[in-house]
Design a protein around this motif. Sequence first.
Motif, PDB file in Angstrom:
ATOM      1  N   VAL A   1       0.844  -1.188   0.000  1.00  0.00           N
ATOM      2  CA  VAL A   1       0.000   0.000   0.000  1.00  0.00           C
ATOM      3  C   VAL A   1       0.882   1.241   0.000  1.00  0.00           C
ATOM      4  O   VAL A   1       2.123   1.154  -0.021  1.00  0.00           O
ATOM      5  N   THR A   2       0.275   2.402   0.039  1.00  0.00           N
ATOM      6  CA  THR A   2       1.006   3.665  -0.080  1.00  0.00           C
ATOM      7  C   THR A   2       2.042   3.822   1.026  1.00  0.00           C
ATOM      8  O   THR A   2       1.732   3.625   2.207  1.00  0.00           O
ATOM      9  N   PHE A   3       3.257   4.189   0.654  1.00  0.00           N
ATOM     10  CA  PHE A   3       4.307   4.475   1.628  1.00  0.00           C
ATOM     11  C   PHE A   3       4.112   5.898   2.150  1.00  0.00           C
ATOM     12  O   PHE A   3       3.897   6.836   1.369  1.00  0.00           O
ATOM     13  N   LYS A   4       4.212   6.072   3.461  1.00  0.00           N
ATOM     14  CA  LYS A   4       4.127   7.393   4.051  1.00  0.00           C
ATOM     15  C   LYS A   4       5.354   8.219   3.667  1.00  0.00           C
ATOM     16  O   LYS A   4       6.482   7.704   3.621  1.00  0.00           O
ATOM     17  N   ARG A   5       5.147   9.491   3.422  1.00  0.00           N
ATOM     18  CA  ARG A   5       6.221  10.353   2.947  1.00  0.00           C
ATOM     19  C   ARG A   5       7.243  10.698   4.027  1.00  0.00           C
ATOM     20  O   ARG A   5       8.369  11.093   3.722  1.00  0.00           O
ATOM     21  N   GLY A   6       6.853  10.557   5.328  1.00  0.00           N
ATOM     22  CA  GLY A   6       7.725  10.996   6.413  1.00  0.00           C
ATOM     23  C   GLY A   6       9.105  10.376   6.388  1.00  0.00           C
ATOM     24  O   GLY A   6      10.107  11.038   6.690  1.00  0.00           O
ATOM     25  N   ALA A   7       9.194   9.089   6.025  1.00  0.00           N
ATOM     26  CA  ALA A   7      10.486   8.403   6.008  1.00  0.00           C
ATOM     27  C   ALA A   7      11.399   8.945   4.918  1.00  0.00           C
ATOM     28  O   ALA A   7      12.614   8.730   4.965  1.00  0.00           O
ATOM     29  N   PHE A   8      10.839   9.658   3.959  1.00  0.00           N
ATOM     30  CA  PHE A   8      11.612  10.090   2.804  1.00  0.00           C
ATOM     31  C   PHE A   8      11.868  11.596   2.791  1.00  0.00           C
ATOM     32  O   PHE A   8      12.558  12.102   1.917  1.00  0.00           O
ATOM     33  N   VAL A   9      11.312  12.301   3.775  1.00  0.00           N
ATOM     34  CA  VAL A   9      11.531  13.738   3.872  1.00  0.00           C
ATOM     35  C   VAL A   9      13.009  14.093   4.072  1.00  0.00           C
ATOM     36  O   VAL A   9      13.497  15.055   3.472  1.00  0.00           O
ATOM     37  N   PRO A  10      13.781  13.334   4.901  1.00  0.00           N
ATOM     38  CA  PRO A  10      15.192  13.696   5.077  1.00  0.00           C
ATOM     39  C   PRO A  10      16.004  13.667   3.790  1.00  0.00           C
ATOM     40  O   PRO A  10      17.066  14.304   3.701  1.00  0.00           O
ATOM     41  N   GLY A  11      15.539  12.930   2.785  1.00  0.00           N
ATOM     42  CA  GLY A  11      16.280  12.842   1.527  1.00  0.00           C
ATOM     43  C   GLY A  11      17.560  12.041   1.636  1.00  0.00           C
ATOM     44  O   GLY A  11      18.458  12.177   0.802  1.00  0.00           O
ATOM     45  N   CYS A  12      17.647  11.186   2.650  1.00  0.00           N
ATOM     46  CA  CYS A  12      18.845  10.363   2.860  1.00  0.00           C
ATOM     47  C   CYS A  12      18.681   9.017   2.145  1.00  0.00           C
ATOM     48  O   CYS A  12      17.563   8.572   1.882  1.00  0.00           O
ATOM     49  N   PRO A  13      19.791   8.344   1.844  1.00  0.00           N
ATOM     50  CA  PRO A  13      19.700   6.996   1.278  1.00  0.00           C
ATOM     51  C   PRO A  13      18.976   6.059   2.245  1.00  0.00           C
ATOM     52  O   PRO A  13      19.080   6.196   3.465  1.00  0.00           O
ATOM     53  N   VAL A  14      18.239   5.117   1.711  1.00  0.00           N
ATOM     54  CA  VAL A  14      17.521   4.138   2.522  1.00  0.00           C
ATOM     55  C   VAL A  14      17.893   2.743   2.046  1.00  0.00           C
ATOM     56  O   VAL A  14      18.338   2.552   0.910  1.00  0.00           O
ATOM     57  N   GLN A  15      17.708   1.786   2.937  1.00  0.00           N
ATOM     58  CA  GLN A  15      17.964   0.398   2.567  1.00  0.00           C
ATOM     59  C   GLN A  15      16.686  -0.410   2.755  1.00  0.00           C
ATOM     60  O   GLN A  15      16.244  -0.645   3.886  1.00  0.00           O
ATOM     61  N   PRO A  16      16.060  -0.846   1.665  1.00  0.00           N
ATOM     62  CA  PRO A  16      14.853  -1.665   1.791  1.00  0.00           C
ATOM     63  C   PRO A  16      15.175  -3.024   2.419  1.00  0.00           C
ATOM     64  O   PRO A  16      16.183  -3.654   2.079  1.00  0.00           O
ATOM     65  N   VAL A  17      14.326  -3.453   3.323  1.00  0.00           N
ATOM     66  CA  VAL A  17      14.475  -4.745   4.002  1.00  0.00           C
ATOM     67  C   VAL A  17      13.133  -5.471   3.940  1.00  0.00           C
ATOM     68  O   VAL A  17      12.092  -4.869   4.183  1.00  0.00           O
ATOM     69  N   VAL A  18      13.159  -6.751   3.618  1.00  0.00           N
ATOM     70  CA  VAL A  18      11.933  -7.532   3.481  1.00  0.00           C
ATOM     71  C   VAL A  18      12.022  -8.768   4.367  1.00  0.00           C
ATOM     72  O   VAL A  18      13.067  -9.424   4.434  1.00  0.00           O
ATOM     73  N   PHE A  19      10.928  -9.065   5.055  1.00  0.00           N
ATOM     74  CA  PHE A  19      10.833 -10.277   5.859  1.00  0.00           C
ATOM     75  C   PHE A  19      10.071 -11.339   5.068  1.00  0.00           C
ATOM     76  O   PHE A  19       8.979 -11.075   4.559  1.00  0.00           O
ATOM     77  N   HIS A  20      10.610 -12.529   4.984  1.00  0.00           N
ATOM     78  CA  HIS A  20       9.928 -13.677   4.384  1.00  0.00           C
ATOM     79  C   HIS A  20       9.633 -14.689   5.490  1.00  0.00           C
ATOM     80  O   HIS A  20      10.476 -14.930   6.361  1.00  0.00           O
ATOM     81  N   TYR A  21       8.464 -15.294   5.450  1.00  0.00           N
ATOM     82  CA  TYR A  21       8.079 -16.297   6.443  1.00  0.00           C
ATOM     83  C   TYR A  21       7.790 -17.613   5.726  1.00  0.00           C
ATOM     84  O   TYR A  21       6.642 -17.900   5.378  1.00  0.00           O
ATOM     85  N   PRO A  22       8.795 -18.438   5.481  1.00  0.00           N
ATOM     86  CA  PRO A  22       8.596 -19.703   4.754  1.00  0.00           C
ATOM     87  C   PRO A  22       8.059 -20.809   5.659  1.00  0.00           C
ATOM     88  O   PRO A  22       8.624 -21.899   5.754  1.00  0.00           O
ATOM     89  N   ASN A  23       6.940 -20.518   6.334  1.00  0.00           N
ATOM     90  CA  ASN A  23       6.332 -21.492   7.234  1.00  0.00           C
ATOM     91  C   ASN A  23       5.105 -22.118   6.580  1.00  0.00           C
ATOM     92  O   ASN A  23       4.463 -21.516   5.713  1.00  0.00           O
ATOM     93  N   LYS A  24       4.772 -23.325   6.989  1.00  0.00           N
ATOM     94  CA  LYS A  24       3.597 -23.995   6.440  1.00  0.00           C
ATOM     95  C   LYS A  24       2.320 -23.248   6.805  1.00  0.00           C
ATOM     96  O   LYS A  24       1.403 -23.141   6.014  1.00  0.00           O
ATOM     97  N   MET A  25       2.271 -22.737   8.016  1.00  0.00           N
ATOM     98  CA  MET A  25       1.105 -21.975   8.463  1.00  0.00           C
ATOM     99  C   MET A  25       1.508 -20.529   8.698  1.00  0.00           C
ATOM    100  O   MET A  25       2.471 -20.257   9.414  1.00  0.00           O
ATOM    101  N   ASP A  26       0.781 -19.611   8.081  1.00  0.00           N
ATOM    102  CA  ASP A  26       1.069 -18.185   8.243  1.00  0.00           C
ATOM    103  C   ASP A  26       0.345 -17.673   9.480  1.00  0.00           C
ATOM    104  O   ASP A  26      -0.869 -17.495   9.485  1.00  0.00           O
ATOM    105  N   THR A  27       1.094 -17.443  10.534  1.00  0.00           N
ATOM    106  CA  THR A  27       0.497 -16.940  11.774  1.00  0.00           C
ATOM    107  C   THR A  27       0.940 -15.515  12.096  1.00  0.00           C
ATOM    108  O   THR A  27       0.571 -14.981  13.135  1.00  0.00           O
ATOM    109  N   VAL A  28       1.707 -14.902  11.218  1.00  0.00           N
ATOM    110  CA  VAL A  28       2.229 -13.562  11.516  1.00  0.00           C
ATOM    111  C   VAL A  28       1.512 -12.468  10.723  1.00  0.00           C
ATOM    112  O   VAL A  28       1.736 -11.285  10.970  1.00  0.00           O
ATOM    113  N   THR A  29       0.690 -12.853   9.760  1.00  0.00           N
ATOM    114  CA  THR A  29      -0.064 -11.857   9.004  1.00  0.00           C
ATOM    115  C   THR A  29      -1.277 -11.441   9.819  1.00  0.00           C
ATOM    116  O   THR A  29      -2.134 -12.261  10.138  1.00  0.00           O
ATOM    117  N   TRP A  30      -1.335 -10.159  10.137  1.00  0.00           N
ATOM    118  CA  TRP A  30      -2.421  -9.641  10.964  1.00  0.00           C
ATOM    119  C   TRP A  30      -2.968  -8.377  10.330  1.00  0.00           C
ATOM    120  O   TRP A  30      -2.219  -7.497   9.904  1.00  0.00           O
TER     121      TRP A  30
END
Length: 390
Positions: free
Chosen positions: A96-125
């Motif tokens: 969904v839409t990214f909030k602009r606040g994190a990008f106001v400083p104009g500094c480099p950012v590092q995208p990080v993604v979490f993957h959950y390779p579990n049989k049952m997804d219990t962390v999606t809320w």
Amino acid sequence: MTLYHVQYREKKTKKLLLLEVWTYVTVDALALCFKASLVSFPETLVRATQQIVVDRTDTGSKGAAVDQLTERARDNRWPPIFIFPEGLCTNRKALVTFKRGAFVPGCPVQPVVFHYPNKMDTVTWTWTGLSGLYSFYLTLCQFANYLEVEFYPVYTPSEQEKEDPVLYANNVRNLMASKLNLPTSDHSYEDIRLMMAGMQQSLPFRAGMVEFVKLKNQLHMGLSDMKALLQQFSEIDKNKDGFVDIDEFAEYLGLPASPQLREVFNMYDRNGDGRVSFREYIISIALICDPANTEDTLRFAFQTMDVNCDGFVDRAELKQILHAAFDDVEDWHVDELFDEADVGGQGKISYDEFAQVCIKRPEYAVLFQAHGLNRGMSNTTNASSRPKDD
């Protein structure tokens, strides 16, 4: 007790780290930026570790959080900051839409993604469905939970992106979406606030899902404007199913469901399915009713209704106009409309009273404007068809 197996991919820590989803895993030696409602549980810990807390409903709090974020991002003495740029929990089927606040400083950012390779997804809320506490319980019930943390290359903004945080945010979101093979969505936290406002008025939660950011940019409407329109929409939607049909539309205006009224209703019904959603209602108000509610168009419509040109519209004049515009309108329809407009109880409607009715129910402005144009064209045609005197 539950075990976590955490695998890192290309870990390169930067000042700002953007995470795709919220997780229950704690992270050491990092500052977090999160909503104020989460402070009540570990308040002492949050204060001691100098986290950035923001109240998403308070403009002043959001501004102060952005100032703190900018200051820390540009000062190497502060640790890296974890930011969840979506600003809410989702079902992880789209970004969904990214909030602009994190990008106001104009500094480099590092995208990080979490993957959950579990049989049952219990962390999606999400906001509806299982509670966060129950999801956490289900996670603890699994013997092992697998988590992969993937660090993408550092994203350095261009000069144009530094000047435009929204452009910066959208470009980073598109990059992360392409890496995750996910679509993007213009939904945001403001959609949740509209959903909650709608449910307080007994509307289904889906009524508030309007893609707030897209409508805000295209129609120049704020959240308060849409909440006010939601109140109007709720008054029209008598059966509270999240849609308005022609009968509800006619009842709200106190007019019969005549062919003329159907023409106006069809302007609202943008997809032609015979009913109007709240999103269609917002767009129609902005593109159809608001242009009709200008000073010039309202005065023109009022003048065409003021048959004897005395600066007022009496009950007989209103009946004459509405009977001419709507073949099957009944007198009680006219009387209800007249009594609503005649605030002063003088037995006649002034221009100011007429304008207030059109502002309260902008659909009338479209009806009266259309009748005024037709009447004006008819008068012009009749005048031009008269024989000239010798």
